[in-house]
Design a protein around this motif. Structure first.
Motif, PDB file in Angstrom:
ATOM      1  N   GLN A  71       0.849  -1.187   0.000  1.00 13.67           N
ATOM      2  CA  GLN A  71       0.000   0.000   0.000  1.00 13.67           C
ATOM      3  C   GLN A  71       0.887   1.241   0.000  1.00 13.67           C
ATOM      4  O   GLN A  71       1.874   1.307   0.727  1.00 13.67           O
ATOM      5  N   ALA A  73       1.073   5.760  -0.754  1.00 12.50           N
ATOM      6  CA  ALA A  73       0.477   7.087  -0.973  1.00 12.50           C
ATOM      7  C   ALA A  73       1.586   7.943  -1.583  1.00 12.50           C
ATOM      8  O   ALA A  73       2.758   7.769  -1.264  1.00 12.50           O
ATOM      9  N   GLU A 118      -1.790   2.317  -4.895  1.00 11.40           N
ATOM     10  CA  GLU A 118      -2.424   3.512  -4.338  1.00 11.40           C
ATOM     11  C   GLU A 118      -3.912   3.439  -4.690  1.00 11.40           C
ATOM     12  O   GLU A 118      -4.278   3.194  -5.838  1.00 11.40           O
ATOM     13  N   GLU A 119      -4.740   3.617  -3.682  1.00 14.61           N
ATOM     14  CA  GLU A 119      -6.181   3.587  -3.913  1.00 14.61           C
ATOM     15  C   GLU A 119      -6.556   4.735  -4.836  1.00 14.61           C
ATOM     16  O   GLU A 119      -5.978   5.823  -4.759  1.00 14.61           O
ATOM     17  N   GLN A 121      -8.541   7.806  -6.729  1.00 16.04           N
ATOM     18  CA  GLN A 121      -9.111   9.054  -6.217  1.00 16.04           C
ATOM     19  C   GLN A 121     -10.612   9.073  -6.487  1.00 16.04           C
ATOM     20  O   GLN A 121     -11.051   8.775  -7.577  1.00 16.04           O
TER      21      GLN A 121
END
Length: 122
Positions: A71, A73, A118-119, A121
């Motif tokens: 994970q 960011a 990255e999740e 947006q």
């Protein structure tokens, strides 16, 4: 029952290439390392933020070709940092996936695949 943190063990074969890739290129730091004696396989822990990996030259610890999803960011900035290093064996790109994540996949010199996720947006 509760489960805790997972620490993957990735197989490596060459100390210099391991350091060049994980420390020099990806920016991990060595937390500790161990070998039973001189001329024995290296086992070490590296980390980058909350991500912790164990890297082992020991034959029975893991098989090359593993995949680890990490994970992340700030993937765009990290990808730009990696591109600026002009590492000859990896030119990572970010992929927008159909399931709504952004992913950057990089293979280490030993065939292990690190996928920085990255999740998407909203």
């Amino acid at each position: 029952m509760q489960l805790g943190t997972v620490t993957p063990i990735l197989r490596t074969f060459d100390e210099a290439k391991t350091e060049e890739f994980y420390i020099g290129f990806l920016g991990f730091k060595v937390d500790w390392q161990h070998r039973f004696e001189d001329n024995f396989p290296l086992y070490l822990q590296v980390s980058f933020g909350a991500c912790v990996l164990h890297l082992s030259e020991h034959h029975g610890d893991a098989s090359p070709g593993a995949a680890v999803r990490i994970q992340a960011a700030g993937l765009d900035a990290y990808q730009q940092q990696l591109q600026a290093k002009d590492y000859r064996f990896a030119k990572p790109q970010i992929e927008e996936t159909p399931w709504g994540t952004r992913e950057m996949s990089i293979k280490d010199p030993f065939g292990n695949r690190l996928v920085f996720v990255e999740e998407g947006q909203a």
